[in-house]
Design a protein around this motif. Structure first.
Motif, mmCIF file in Angstrom:
data_model
loop_
_atom_site.group_PDB
_atom_site.id
_atom_site.type_symbol
_atom_site.label_atom_id
_atom_site.label_comp_id
_atom_site.label_asym_id
_atom_site.label_seq_id
_atom_site.Cartn_x
_atom_site.Cartn_y
_atom_site.Cartn_z
ATOM 1 N N UNK A 17 21.670 34.862 66.603
ATOM 2 C CA UNK A 17 22.995 35.307 67.808
ATOM 3 C C UNK A 17 22.273 35.728 69.081
ATOM 4 N N UNK A 18 21.778 35.872 69.023
ATOM 5 C CA UNK A 18 20.616 36.612 70.408
ATOM 6 C C UNK A 18 19.651 36.091 71.243
ATOM 7 N N UNK A 19 19.425 34.796 70.212
ATOM 8 C CA UNK A 19 18.523 34.351 70.291
ATOM 9 C C UNK A 19 18.783 32.495 71.320
ATOM 10 N N UNK B 236 24.004 47.325 55.919
ATOM 11 C CA UNK B 236 23.325 46.028 55.675
ATOM 12 C C UNK B 236 23.927 45.198 56.611
ATOM 13 N N UNK B 237 25.180 46.233 57.779
ATOM 14 C CA UNK B 237 25.620 44.482 58.951
ATOM 15 C C UNK B 237 25.198 45.737 60.304
ATOM 16 N N UNK B 238 24.510 45.023 61.001
ATOM 17 C CA UNK B 238 23.828 45.818 61.911
ATOM 18 C C UNK B 238 24.780 44.850 63.998
ATOM 19 N N UNK B 239 25.254 45.736 64.296
ATOM 20 C CA UNK B 239 25.737 45.999 65.529
ATOM 21 C C UNK B 239 25.049 45.537 66.563
ATOM 22 N N UNK B 240 25.061 44.807 67.305
ATOM 23 C CA UNK B 240 25.525 44.010 69.023
ATOM 24 C C UNK B 240 26.626 44.397 69.388
ATOM 25 N N UNK B 241 25.782 44.931 70.709
ATOM 26 C CA UNK B 241 26.856 44.935 71.986
ATOM 27 C C UNK B 241 26.786 43.455 72.672
ATOM 28 N N UNK B 242 27.985 43.664 72.954
ATOM 29 C CA UNK B 242 27.604 42.050 74.172
ATOM 30 C C UNK B 242 28.656 42.452 75.735
ATOM 31 N N UNK C 9 28.921 49.455 59.298
ATOM 32 C CA UNK C 9 28.273 48.804 58.981
ATOM 33 C C UNK C 9 27.490 48.425 57.898
ATOM 34 N N UNK C 10 28.806 49.185 56.640
ATOM 35 C CA UNK C 10 28.834 49.271 55.503
ATOM 36 C C UNK C 10 27.017 49.046 54.453
ATOM 37 N N UNK D 160 22.289 40.808 58.746
ATOM 38 C CA UNK D 160 20.854 40.367 59.228
ATOM 39 C C UNK D 160 20.017 39.287 59.159
ATOM 40 N N UNK D 161 20.491 38.370 58.748
ATOM 41 C CA UNK D 161 20.308 37.250 58.795
ATOM 42 C C UNK D 161 20.335 36.531 60.163
ATOM 43 N N UNK D 162 21.313 37.063 60.379
ATOM 44 C CA UNK D 162 22.264 36.644 62.143
ATOM 45 C C UNK D 162 22.229 36.352 62.881
#
Length: 232
Positions: free
Chosen positions: A22-24, A138-144, A134-135, A16-18
């Motif tokens: 990445x997006x911005x 705890x992990x957030x998926x982002x499509x690229x 996603x554990x 979450x903290x990253x």
């Protein structure tokens, strides 16, 4: 950057903290392969303790290898195997970026189509596998956007200093996951090998080479295995 893999629907899982970084700002973190090797010992869902390893499964009963304890030779039975795992230190130090690379044919169902467009949905099994990754969220998926992403990487890495490729998943029972000849000729291949119990991850990686590395001659395979395991 060397690219032998056709990107499909590319997803990156972030802590979450990253995500905002990445997006911005487009910030990505490469990790040494040794980090993921050590993660499995802590029960992490994404890690394989044999990552980057050259694996040999030898037929103990029908080979020239023998094992002795306190000078006493151990007798093997038919079906016994000796597993030799070699992990050179330079492999542990290689930087990788892990991604999910979903294939349109294998991972999606076409639910509607006409002359102008097709409509697809993720298969239920794929959704379940992504939930595992996603554990417990705890992990957030982002499509690229894969094409733009690879173009951006190309502008930042020399062609021969990074490689994008799907991970190859191999059976635990295979005689060897990479031959010594292949290892000498294409030592970077071990960065893209993983046991098939992790195939649900559908992983593709970007592996970073040293800017000083030109061929295998810069390194040498360990004379002794990192670990050896006898299976009955």
């Amino acid at each position: 950057m060397i690219n032998d893999t056709q990107p499909g629907c590319v997803i990156k899982f972030f802590e979450k903290k990253y995500v905002d970084k990445f997006i911005n700002e487009g910030e990505l973190h490469f990790s040494q392969l040794g980090y993921f090797i050590d993660l499995e010992n802590d029960g992490d869902v994404i890690a394989d303790a044999f990552e980057g390893s050259r694996i040999l499964n030898l037929d103990a009963a029908n080979s020239d290898i023998f094992v002795s304890i306190n000078g006493k030779k151990i007798d093997f039975c038919e079906g016994d195997t000796i597993r030799i795992v070699s992990v050179p230190q330079w492999v542990r130090e290689k930087g990788i970026l892990s991604l999910i690379n979903l294939d349109l044919i294998e991972d999606f169902d076409c639910i509607d189509y006409d002359d102008s467009r097709n409509q697809y949905t993720l298969k239920k099994s794929v959704i379940n596998d992504l939930n595992r990754l996603s554990d417990n969220k705890k992990r957030i998926p982002v499509m690229i956007d894969a094409q733009k992403f690879l173009q951006k990487l190309d502008s930042n890495f020399s062609k021969y200093h990074a490689e994008f490729k799907n991970v190859h998943y191999y059976s635990d029972k295979i005689e060897e996951n990479i031959s010594l000849k292949e290892f000498k000729q294409k030592s970077m291949e071990t960065l893209f090998l993983k046991r098939d119990q992790y195939a649900y991850q559908r992983e593709a990686r970007i592996g970073l080479k040293s800017i000083f590395e030109t061929d295998f001659k810069r390194h040498s395979e360990p004379r002794l295995p990192s670990t050896a395991q006898i299976n009955h």
